[in-house]
Design a protein around this motif. Structure first.
Motif, PDB file in Angstrom:
ATOM      1  N   MET A  34      36.696  -9.673  39.415  1.00  0.00           N
ATOM      2  CA  MET A  34      36.642 -10.093  40.818  1.00  0.00           C
ATOM      3  C   MET A  34      35.190 -10.276  41.252  1.00  0.00           C
ATOM      4  N   GLY A  90      29.991  -1.073  47.385  1.00  0.00           N
ATOM      5  CA  GLY A  90      31.173  -1.812  46.930  1.00  0.00           C
ATOM      6  C   GLY A  90      32.341  -1.575  47.857  1.00  0.00           C
ATOM      7  N   GLY A  91      33.478  -2.144  47.470  1.00  0.00           N
ATOM      8  CA  GLY A  91      34.686  -1.978  48.272  1.00  0.00           C
ATOM      9  C   GLY A  91      35.117  -0.528  48.349  1.00  0.00           C
ATOM     10  N   THR A  92      34.857   0.223  47.294  1.00  0.00           N
ATOM     11  CA  THR A  92      35.254   1.635  47.274  1.00  0.00           C
ATOM     12  C   THR A  92      34.538   2.394  48.389  1.00  0.00           C
ATOM     13  N   HIS A 120      44.551  -0.764  46.660  1.00  0.00           N
ATOM     14  CA  HIS A 120      43.603  -0.620  45.548  1.00  0.00           C
ATOM     15  C   HIS A 120      43.435   0.849  45.148  1.00  0.00           C
ATOM     16  N   ALA A 168      44.238  -6.687  44.722  1.00  0.00           N
ATOM     17  CA  ALA A 168      43.490  -6.865  43.470  1.00  0.00           C
ATOM     18  C   ALA A 168      44.401  -7.353  42.350  1.00  0.00           C
ATOM     19  N   ASP A 193      41.690  -3.879  54.136  1.00  0.00           N
ATOM     20  CA  ASP A 193      40.895  -4.014  52.918  1.00  0.00           C
ATOM     21  C   ASP A 193      40.902  -5.485  52.507  1.00  0.00           C
ATOM     22  N   ALA A 195      38.349  -6.719  50.752  1.00  0.00           N
ATOM     23  CA  ALA A 195      37.203  -6.708  49.828  1.00  0.00           C
ATOM     24  C   ALA A 195      37.107  -8.046  49.108  1.00  0.00           C
ATOM     25  N   HIS A 226      29.702  -8.997  46.926  1.00  0.00           N
ATOM     26  CA  HIS A 226      29.550  -9.103  45.466  1.00  0.00           C
ATOM     27  C   HIS A 226      30.821  -9.592  44.761  1.00  0.00           C
ATOM     28  N   LYS A 227      31.837  -9.942  45.545  1.00  0.00           N
ATOM     29  CA  LYS A 227      33.024 -10.571  44.935  1.00  0.00           C
ATOM     30  C   LYS A 227      32.903 -12.077  45.199  1.00  0.00           C
TER      31      LYS A 227
HETATM   32  C1  LIG Z   1      41.198  -5.214  47.352  1.00  0.00           C
HETATM   33  C2  LIG Z   1      40.119  -4.384  46.745  1.00  0.00           C
HETATM   34  N1  LIG Z   1      39.699  -3.281  47.387  1.00  0.00           N
HETATM   35  C3  LIG Z   1      38.744  -2.490  46.902  1.00  0.00           C
HETATM   36  C4  LIG Z   1      38.136  -2.785  45.696  1.00  0.00           C
HETATM   37  C5  LIG Z   1      37.054  -1.878  45.166  1.00  0.00           C
HETATM   38  O1  LIG Z   1      35.827  -2.557  45.159  1.00  0.00           O
HETATM   39  P1  LIG Z   1      34.591  -2.063  44.277  1.00  0.00           P
HETATM   40  O2  LIG Z   1      35.026  -2.136  42.846  1.00  0.00           O
HETATM   41  O3  LIG Z   1      33.524  -3.043  44.636  1.00  0.00           O
HETATM   42  O4  LIG Z   1      34.264  -0.685  44.687  1.00  0.00           O
HETATM   43  C6  LIG Z   1      38.539  -3.917  44.982  1.00  0.00           C
HETATM   44  C7  LIG Z   1      37.957  -4.230  43.696  1.00  0.00           C
HETATM   45  O5  LIG Z   1      38.283  -5.172  43.022  1.00  0.00           O
HETATM   46  C8  LIG Z   1      39.551  -4.752  45.526  1.00  0.00           C
HETATM   47  O6  LIG Z   1      39.982  -5.843  44.907  1.00  0.00           O
END
Ligand SMILES: Cc1ncc(COP(=O)(O)O)c(C=O)c1O
Length: 378
Positions: A34, A90-92, A120, A168, A193, A195, A226-227
């Protein structure tokens, strides 16, 4: 570490050799990521700011300005008139900060969060860290969360409900508009979310579902440069509806140039923010539109090619993700890997998932389909 330092030439030669172990986006074989090859200007901007530290903002006012402006661009895109936020790891981390806010706002003793079954895996980590009990709501037949089941999961301990705009695994967009109504009925925090989808949905040529701050009850959104934003990682994004909510995620930092921090990560480079800023300024919405159009065109190529050759799609693609099944999907995924096609196998749906990122060109889709059919004939 060896006692004596090596020469610059030796170190660089060794790095060059080891670099070959990494896969390269340009080959068009990374179909499971991603993230994508950063925009050329993103790389340049990153190099210019690689030593800066947004964790100590008083020293790096330029980086602060870039982060603020990049966040503002995201906020405008997602209809957040008063939205504020940060570029994080990041998304996390973005999802973590959102749920931290919701938990601190609600102040209940045994906090729970209602998540779609498709949420996720970052939420599993977050629930562990924040001591939140995850409660999972069922999906409907199109793999979107069922709002009525989600509503049934809400109780007096619920601090937040979550919807995903671009899952995801299947790239599905939950019915956020209906979740917003649920949030209003129960006066509960709604986090979206997005992301992945946050930088795709606004540019879709087809009908765009409502998923952002246009909906009154959406309190926060994760959207990661970053996606699909083509920034250099780590560049996640967290946006809050308004600045009041920052009070709930604030930590005092007495010895730094600023006395508070709002992110989980302390020391953080300004380079990803510079890279996101550069991409946004360079592409503008018209540039993003072209990139998303192209990804969606290539997604169609994959989807149609797969269907014509007898494979079943798990769902019709809403975003630039294609999930499909064959006779023995797991073994097919292994055979594709053996031929150098990096696809994801998703056990939950027994399917192969392809993410059609900007580094995937038409010629890669054609080559993939040809190889796939060759494997099938063996
Ligand atoms: C929908 C979604 N949320 C959260 C995340 C987590 O993002 P990261 O891996 O940048 O922490 C992802 C990662 O692919 C994602 O697709």
């Amino acid at each position: 570490m060896q006692p004596k330092g090596l020469s610059r030439k030796t170190v660089l030669a060794e790095l060059k050799k080891i670099r070959k172990l990494d896969q390269c986006y340009d080959d068009g074989k990374i179909l499971c990521s991603m993230c994508t090859k950063p925009h050329p200007l993103a790389e340049k901007a990153y190099q210019m700011f690689f030593g800066s530290n947004l964790g100590d903002p008083g020293l790096f006012q330029g980086s602060v300005k870039l982060e603020k402006e990049a966040v503002q661009d995201l906020a405008t895109l997602l209809h957040g008139k008063n939205a504020v936020g940060f570029l994080v790891s990041g998304g996390t981390e973005a999802n973590l900060i959102a749920l931290l806010a919701s938990r601190n706002i609600a102040k209940v003793i045994q906090p729970e969060v209602v998540l779609p079954e498709s949420a996720h895996f970052s939420f599993t980590k977050i629930c562990n860290l924040l001591n939140l009990k995850p409660v999972y709501a069922r999906l409907d037949s199109s793999f979107r969360v069922d709002p009525s089941d989600l509503e049934k999961c809400i109780n007096k301990n619920t601090v937040a409900i979550v919807g995903t705009a671009g899952t995801a695994e299947l790239g599905v967009i939950d019915p956020i508009e209906e979740l917003s109504e649920v949030a209003m009925r129960h006066n509960v925090y709604l986090h979206v979310d997005a992301a992945f989808g946050g930088l795709v949905i606004p540019f879709l040529a087809s009908a765009k579902p409502n998923f952002d701050f246009n909906l009154k009850n959406v309190q926060s959104i994760t959207v990661d440069p970053h996606k699909m934003g083509m920034a250099v990682l780590p560049a996640g994004g967290i946006l809050f509806r308004d600045a009041k909510m920052l009070d709930y995620v604030k930590t005092e930092t007495p010895y730094l140039t600023d006395q508070v921090q709002y992110t989980f990560v302390g020391t953080r480079s300004g380079a990803p923010a510079a890279s996101a800023w550069a991409v946004f300024k360079s592409l503008g919405t018209e540039g993003f539109q072209k990139i998303v159009d192209n990804c969606m065109k290539n997604t169609k190529l994959f989807a149609n090619g797969l269907k014509e050759n007898g494979f079943k799609l798990v769902v019709e693609p809403m975003l630039n993700l294609v999930a499909f099944r064959g006779e023995n999907t797991k073994s097919l995924a292994e055979k594709l890997w053996a031929r150098g096609w990096f696809v994801s196998y998703i056990p939950r749906y027994d399917c192969i998932r392809i993410v059609v990122m900007p580094h995937i060109k038409r010629k890669h889709g054609v080559a993939f389909l040809k190889d796939l059919m060759e494997i099938e004939k063996l």
